[in-house]
Design an enzyme around this catalytic site. Structure first.
Site, PDB file in Angstrom:
ATOM      1  N   CYS B 159       0.889  -1.180   0.000  1.00  0.00           N
ATOM      2  CA  CYS B 159       0.000   0.000   0.000  1.00  0.00           C
ATOM      3  C   CYS B 159       0.915   1.215   0.000  1.00  0.00           C
ATOM      4  CB  CYS B 159      -0.919  -0.016   1.228  1.00  0.00           C
ATOM      5  SG  CYS B 159      -1.960  -1.479   1.321  1.00  0.00           S
ATOM      6  N   ASP B 225       1.932  -1.452   4.988  1.00  0.00           N
ATOM      7  CA  ASP B 225       1.588  -0.270   5.782  1.00  0.00           C
ATOM      8  C   ASP B 225       0.100  -0.063   5.515  1.00  0.00           C
ATOM      9  OD1 ASP B 225       2.514   3.270   5.609  1.00  0.00           O
ATOM     10  OD2 ASP B 225       1.539   2.114   7.181  1.00  0.00           O
ATOM     11  N   CYS B 277      -0.470   3.561  11.091  1.00  0.00           N
ATOM     12  CA  CYS B 277      -0.327   4.813  11.843  1.00  0.00           C
ATOM     13  C   CYS B 277      -1.525   4.905  12.787  1.00  0.00           C
ATOM     14  CB  CYS B 277      -0.223   6.021  10.929  1.00  0.00           C
ATOM     15  SG  CYS B 277      -1.579   6.184   9.772  1.00  0.00           S
TER      16      CYS B 277
END
Lengths: 187, 347
Positions: B159, B225, B277
């Protein structure tokens, strides 16, 4: 209609290699083989435009093996390596990526076809402006009639591509593309 | 590592029923959490208007109300990454200090610099345009440090987005082919520009849903990610979005599907870094635990980066103890954006 096949990246025909080679060798005095080194040239055609990319040989092999695997899917090859030039209706325009591979080949400054500009001009050039004669510290004339030059600052950083133009009794460098474009491009 | 010309979807170990059951279990637990912390969550959502009460409940369960508020007041480091293809960290530092910047080394990496002061916006300097550095958060850099792709022979960034981590991978390995995927063409255009700006020649980028990556053969180094809630940026009102329980469940479903694919495309012995994140348990340890329960073909690895241990218990949920090998980065403890990084090895 543009099909996926038409928009695909392929190894370039020899004629595009010659067009690019003529640019680097006559304008900047650099042999294309020196600049490309372990890279191959890839081409993508759309309408009257051909985009050239430089990618490592193993990326080209990767591309060749992946292409059939994604043929019957919605997936597309988007980019490979670095986008270095565009040929439109037979005329070649160098891009920032070509500066990148020239730099990687440690050919900055090149033998010919470059201009060193002062700090004031550097700032203006990076805003997309042209360079006036009084701000040119050094000019090595390009060896080609297209008059393409690599524009450098006083630290030998490659700021972009320009073209020597004459205006009455002076010359100036027309901005073709500069690295400020990376901020202006909007992506 | 041959590429399949005749694509056939691999037999799925993770069945639709497994997935549905796990999502339903998560939904029930999160509903209980929302009810349990409702009053305190509404207080936080009133005070910090970009936070949904569901989010506040989930993080009060994770941290406690006091610690969550302490986190919301944290100010993480601003960092840049020296592009070691063109310049080393020290020379870049000297060059930028001459322009009035105050910098220090970001020690967990060989190329990170902490920007303590800058007279101009850090993304507007000539050195940025010349590709000598790029802007990247400190925790984001650690995901690729954890992957350590320097010896890999075929790498995938599933990604890739605008390619910040893709180009970081290229700094570690300038020779191996790196395949970068994304389903957003605008981001792929930004990735293309970043490849040129940062002088990266060994990336092939595809417009492709990463869940179809089994078409591409096997890889020995995989970065996932994963698209997530972005709650690691919850401390930034402008960058954060309110997320309900339903939003989280949608993301968890996608993350499980993506990680399942990552495990399918991993050759034996391959290393996979799963990172988000986000500091949420649901999007990290719970995702990996879901796959550990149905697949026996991978294990968690220790990671040599800073961070708190992974969480093995949240509300009434319990995970495999090996999830403690994950690393969690928090703004108020580590000075980074919120991030969770887990390293897996295909067995």
């Amino acid at each position: 209609m543009q099909t996926k096949k038409n928009l695909a990246l392929h190894r370039c025909d020899k004629r595009y290699y010659h067009v690019l080679s003529k640019l680097t060798s006559t304008c900047q005095g650099i042999r294309l083989e020196t600049v490309l080194r372990e890279n191959e040239l890839l081409c993508r055609k759309k309408d009257n435009t051909v985009d050239l990319y430089a990618a490592r040989e193993n990326i080209v092999r990767e591309l060749a093996s992946i292409r059939p695997a994604i043929e019957n899917s919605r997936a597309e090859i988007f980019t490979a390596g670095i986008h270095i030039a565009r040929i439109k209706r037979g005329k070649i325009t160098p891009l920032l990526g070509l500066l990148a591979i020239i730099r990687l080949a440690e050919k900055i400054p090149p033998p010919t076809g470059y201009a060193v500009v002062n700090e004031k001009a550097e700032k203006l050039f990076l805003y997309g402006k042209d360079v006036f004669q009084e701000n040119i510290l050094k000019l090595s004339q390009p060896g080609c009639n297209k008059n393409y030059v690599i524009v450098l600052n006083e630290h030998n950083d490659a700021l972009g591509w320009g073209r020597i133009r004459k205006q009455q009794n002076t010359i100036y460098i027309q901005n073709i593309i500069d690295v400020g474009w990376y901020l202006r491009s909007g992506v | 590592m041959s590429v399949t010309n005749q694509h056939r979807e691999p037999d799925r170990i993770l069945s639709q029923k497994n997935l549905t059951d796990r999502l339903e279990l998560l939904r029930q637990v999160l509903q209980e959490v929302v009810i349990k912390h409702g009053k305190q969550a509404r207080e936080i959502a009133t005070k910090y208007r970009w936070i949904h009460p569901h989010q506040a409940s989930r993080y009060i369960e994770l941290f406690s109300k006091e610690e969550f508020e302490k986190m919301l007041r944290a100010k993480p480091l601003q960092t840049i990454r020296a592009n070691t293809i063109l310049i080393d960290r020290n020379r870049l530092k000297q060059r930028l200090e001459r322009k009035g910047l105050v910098l220090s080394d970001y020690k967990p990496t060989p190329y990170g610099l902490v920007v303590e002061q800058s007279p101009k916006p850090i993304g507007a300097l000539h050195e940025y345009m010349l590709g000598l550095y790029t802007i990247q958060g400190p925790a984001s850099m650690l995901a690729v440090i954890a992957l350590d792709p320097s010896k890999a022979s075929r790498i995938i960034d599933m990604c890739a987005g605008a390619g910040i981590k893709t180009t970081q991978i290229a700094q570690h390995n300038t020779k191996a082919p790196i395949v970068a995927l994304d389903i957003n063409k605008r981001k792929l255009l930004a990735l293309k520009n970043n490849l040129s700006r940062l002088h990266v020649r060994n990336v092939l980028a595809l417009y492709m849903d990463a869940r179809e990556a089994t078409r591409l053969g096997k890889f020995d180094s995989i970065l996932l990610d994963a698209p997530c809630s972005g709650e690691g940026l919850i401390i930034y009102p402008q960058k954060s979005r309110p997320r309900t329980v339903a939003d989280i469940l949608t993301r968890v479903k996608l993350q499980i599907e993506l990680l399942d694919t990552a495990l399918d495309i991993a050759q034996k012995g391959a290393e996979i870094v799963y990172a988000t994140c986000s500091m949420s348990f649901e999007e990290n340890e719970y995702v990996i635990d879901t796959l550990l329960r149905v697949r026996r073909d991978f294990e968690l690895e220790d990671i040599g980066i800073p961070g708190n241990k992974g969480i093995t218990s949240y509300a009434s949920l319990r995970t495999d103890p090996s999830l403690s090998k994950c690393k969690r980065l928090y703004p108020h403890i580590h000075g980074t954006e919120g991030f969770t990084i887990c390293k897996l090895r295909k067995t």
